[in-house]
Scaffold this motif. Sequence first.
Motif, mmCIF file in Angstrom:
data_model
loop_
_atom_site.group_PDB
_atom_site.id
_atom_site.type_symbol
_atom_site.label_atom_id
_atom_site.label_comp_id
_atom_site.label_asym_id
_atom_site.label_seq_id
_atom_site.Cartn_x
_atom_site.Cartn_y
_atom_site.Cartn_z
ATOM 1 N N ASP A 229 0.540 -1.065 -0.042
ATOM 2 C CA ASP A 229 -0.080 -0.075 -0.016
ATOM 3 C C ASP A 229 0.836 1.222 0.031
ATOM 4 N N SER B 207 2.749 4.483 -1.142
ATOM 5 C CA SER B 207 2.185 5.311 -2.097
ATOM 6 C C SER B 207 3.041 4.982 -3.533
ATOM 7 N N GLN C 112 3.146 2.308 -4.744
ATOM 8 C CA GLN C 112 2.406 0.955 -5.316
ATOM 9 C C GLN C 112 1.271 1.298 -6.304
ATOM 10 N N ARG C 113 0.857 2.746 -6.303
ATOM 11 C CA ARG C 113 -0.145 3.061 -6.705
ATOM 12 C C ARG C 113 -0.090 3.724 -8.056
ATOM 13 N N PRO C 114 -0.106 2.903 -9.127
ATOM 14 C CA PRO C 114 0.315 3.347 -10.368
ATOM 15 C C PRO C 114 -0.488 4.660 -10.865
ATOM 16 N N SER D 224 -1.878 6.858 -9.228
ATOM 17 C CA SER D 224 -1.967 8.028 -8.423
ATOM 18 C C SER D 224 -0.882 9.325 -8.822
ATOM 19 N N TRP E 231 3.822 9.251 -7.843
ATOM 20 C CA TRP E 231 4.671 7.779 -7.316
ATOM 21 C C TRP E 231 5.832 8.310 -6.941
ATOM 22 N N ARG F 25 9.023 1.898 -5.508
ATOM 23 C CA ARG F 25 8.146 1.402 -6.701
ATOM 24 C C ARG F 25 9.140 0.551 -7.523
#
Lengths: 159, 749, 447
Positions: free
Chosen positions: C311, C313, C315-317, C319, C322, C352
């Motif tokens: 979770d 940040s 790892q949130r493609p 958003s 990154w 990431r």
Amino acid sequence: MTTLTVNGIGRTVSSTPDTPLLYVLRDELELNGAKFGCGLGQCGACAVLVDGEPVFSCITPVMLLEGRDIRTLEGLGTAEAPGPLQAAFIEEQTAQCGYCIAGMIMRAQALLERIPHPGDDDILTALEPQLCRCGTHMRIVRAVRRAAQNMARASEAGR
Amino acid sequence: MSHAISRRDVLRGTGALVLAFSLSRHAFALTETGASETALRGLPGSLDSTPLLDAWIGIDAGGNATIFTGKAELGQGIKTALLQVAAEELKLPLPRLTLVTADTGRTPNEGYTAASHSVQESGTAIRNAAAQVREILIGEAARRAGVGIDRLTARAGVVTGPDGVRYGYGQLVSDQLLHVDAQPTSILTDPRDFTVMDRPVPRVDIPAKVTGGAAYVQDMRLPGMVHGRIVRPPSYGALLLSVDAGPVEAMPGVIKVVRDGSFLGVIADKEWTAIQAMRRLAARAQWEETAQLPDEARLPEALMALPSRDQTILDVGQPDVPSYAINALFSRPYLAHGSIGPSCAIAHADDDALTVWTHTQGVYPLRNALATLFGMPQEKVRCIHVEGAGCYGQNGADDAGADAAMLARALPGRPVRVQWMREQEHAWEPFGPGMAAHIRATLGPDGSIAAWQHEVWSQSHMMRPGPPGTLLAARDIAHPFPPPPPVDLPMPEGGGDRNAIPLYVLPNARAVNHFLPEMPLRGSSMRSLGGYLNVFAIESTMDDLARLAGQDPVNFRLRHLKDERAIAVITTTAERFGWKERPRPPAGSGYGFGFARYKNLEAYCAVALEIAIDQDTGRTVILRAVAAVDTGQVVNPDGVRNQIEGGIVQAASWTLFEGVRFDRRRVTSVDWAAYPILRFAHVPRAVEVHVIDRPGLPFLGSGEAAQGPTGAALANAIRDVTGARLRALPLDAAKVQAAMLAASFKAAR
Amino acid sequence: MAIRRVVFILVLLSVAALAAALVYAWHGAIAPINPPAASSFDRASIERGATLALIGDCRTCHTAPGGKTLAGGLAMPTPFGTIYSTNITPDPQTGIGLWSLEAFSRAMREGLDREGRHLYPAFPYDHFSLTTDEDLKALYAFLMSRDPVVAEAPPNELPFPINIRLVLAGWKLLFFHPEPYAPAPARDAAWNRGRYLVEGLAHCGACHTPRNLMGAEIRSEEFAGGEAEGWTAFPLGRHSAARIPWTEAALNQYLRQGWQADHGVALGPMQPVVENLADAPADDVAAMAHYLASLGAPDGISPQATAAPPDASGQRPQSAGWQAAVSAPAAGESEGRLVFAAACASCHDSHRSLPLGGVDLALSTTLAAEAPRNLLNIILLGVPASDGHVAPIMPNFAASMNDAAMTALLGYLRQDVASKPAWPELPDAIAAARRAAAPSTKAGAAR
């Protein structure tokens, strides 16, 4: 405070030293040439020259550039008196949207300073880090070729 | 005035020159540009919706003209082309013209700058308006000098006549002179007399672009301007559960964190500070994600399994036969517009008004969307177009406009500039939809096509503003606007089914559009809409049928065509390429041909390619591309060449490399490493474009003509080299190499 | 290098004198044949040969930049001079068209050309000698069914006495003792297949095993790490310096994809290797990974996984942001830490995974390596975009980072991030790496 030499002029800038050059050029020095494209060094829209070599200004903190010679598109000429590459890009009508062109010209400038008579392969290789989305690649290569010829002719005439 | 026109028409026999412009085959409400296809007044081009001449052309006391267009420069050279049109008909030198583009405060409403319609709609309007203004000026000179208008000539901004009659345009204009409605017909300049139109006039926007002038909305700096950034959700529809904004608000230089529901943004005094603050904010945000995306590896199947609204768009003869020689599925992935410059806008809000500088393709529709979003009267919202990076359809421009407006309304009195980050543009732009097309076809005993069936599956290609729910910000706020119902653009232009009806003469043919109301990924208009896949499928099949019939693929196309202009672009391309006498290529090289008339209504374009495939890696390089294009009356031949060249290169990138990547929840191709596009190593080694001028014929859009034919020609050339027919885009190196290997096994058996 | 060369030449001269006297040195020519028609080979053999050729990297050395595949002419710098690869297409004059299967097999197994001349061990016959008869036949079928290309390789640029091929007889006498591949019956088929390829055609040891002064691999130190074209070829197996142990899955992914999230990107001379393996049979690459994984890991390395929380940040493609926010360094922090924070952290601290972020440098083998060469190469050359492939991209910093900044950065990375003793003689290393990375000023030199 960082002191930069941009297009031959010493500039003291107030941005923090970690600020990438791109934002200093655009926001503080109000120069439009270098563009934000990716912020990752993947597309080349932000390319400028540092001591004659192309760098991605979007990932280059100004702390690395104290006292170094920075050149941007604005340093090559103006709309009224364009430099040889700029003139060649106008002559070949090399743009659709034109957003990538500043970076293309800067990298081509570095190429022509290193290799005054590049072959097509030299041009393609030199421009590989630069992305264009409109598909003006053919014209970009033509313009660089033409600029090399124009510069050669000019230097011959100057002799 | 009308008397004068009709008399001069007769005198000069200009019947053919009257561009009474109407394309409508069927009346329908919505087109891709938002223009009405049903004539309101019977006036040419966009004059029909905005008839007042001074809405288009103003002339000042110095005799200089200002031209107003509702269309926007998108890098296609429209500014230059429209100035050429105006200069030609006004008889004014180019430097004395100024162009004002799309601005809800100043220019006519011409809907969207899209669908290759700009020269048709705006060019036609401006041409006619300019011709009528010129005649009004001549009429005014005649009145003042007391001579007949046929003894007067307009040239270089001056009306001259016998006995030293000489009036500059500036002397002739008065307040209300041009405040009149346009007439249905105009006295247009004979193409033989053109001095500006049909010439390769240098683009007016290029000098600033190559010297660092302020050329883009990204370059605008307004007094007191601050910088905003948005934190987008991690996936479609994710809800912002919580965010700890305190430490971000405490950062030096941060002015404000703005939250409204799941819409989260930050404003700072400097751009780099705003980016840093945005990153911190993103790291402190908690989201609830619910998106369920299809299986990327089985996208065509997933699309075909969705509920659809089916419409038969072509049904002639008896296309149902017991078996088909070709029975194949074609597909394309979702494609990113991939603007090199992420979307950007600047907004300024004060007491009751909002101004947005934006690179939207439609200032009026965006204004309407923003007015609804904010509950403001439309006249209090002004959208001004300023160029951005090339968009190739609907990219994040409108969304960025809404984002900037959201932040500006939270900080009245200060202009707020918002630019998207690379990953936002790549993940959140409305993609060109993934699609599938199924073709069945068979040959008759005479070697011509006896039966043809085309089915196509696609979501909407038209989710542009108008309704506020088209905008990302409007979906994220606490009281959101739902996404509007998806639009199925109707034939004859079509959306997903664009170009699904072959231009070939087929006695037994059916085409069915399976419109998918669901939208697995966000999608909207991207250059050529469904035309790219449909032409890819049709032209690949034509190639296979020609091979089955033992006929040359060019001749095979020609025998199925009646349209003379189609035949002309094909034969011109073939001749200039040397198709007939093409030598047997060395191993690893081959040829391919593709043709289409964009939308079956716009420019005709044929493309012939010679390619080389690296036997070691499967990488395809175009050695030579030859194209011929017929865009009707040409305004700027170099502009047309530039569009076709660019179309070929861009379509080569789509075809060989591109596809949006995603897992079952999130888009993962969020930068150029994960969404590779063509770089210089794959630039065609030579591209030749032949423009077939059709003086006096209507303008036809050229910006989207080359994409379909290029994709098909590439597939056909790869078939020529490898013996394998690839139907699932992209035709990347891995697929080409696997195909070569499989084909070589087959050959061994 | 100078001392090394003198020693080498002295040793070699004496060996040569001895060896030349021996019959061992002399081999006869194998009779030329008429080039066989491509159609005389069965398809299955050719296909099999094609995959073996990929694993053996034939095209990598035997193709010059811009030249035809397998037509030779690539300049290969060695510590002793420049050797040019030969044309191995079936052209009768300039290639191997006149070579019989017997001649080809002898070259692969004994390092002799058809005429009986000794081949330089830049051609890794010390590995290829393991190749089975059947595989040699397939490779032969593949090569002889290529389109013949007329291409004469430039003459080698070697000093006396190394330019006398006869001295190679002495080298072979000392260092080349081929034996046929002997499967280990206790091991499974995949392991044996993997070992056969790794030790044989894939010639991994040619780079990853150290060489002695005379350029021969030191067998007792197999996979203890070597050098190639200005890059360190990292130690493998129990010699490995990797902070995260290489699992079989990671090896397989790395070899096929060219990059692996925990370990980074194959660069330098490893890049063509993974490009070849990407097209090789998946089973064979998996077998190689299986075997390489069986070589073990150094003692004391725990298989810790420091993968970012799912979770995070980064790892949130979809958003924004990154990339990591750069925290303003506190006053008095080291120059190197400042450079890292400003120039590197936004990607390398993003948690990431590749291809989108940067590898976590605290876990990087490159930082833990004995020499800074690879790290310098990566900083100076970056990771260029792989045309048309999904793969990491890293911009280079050759022009933007001057020597002082680079020295500071490497000091910080090595000592503070990797917690290792400082690399000695950093300025020299930087200068050497810069020389090697500098772009050419000659037209046409780019390709």
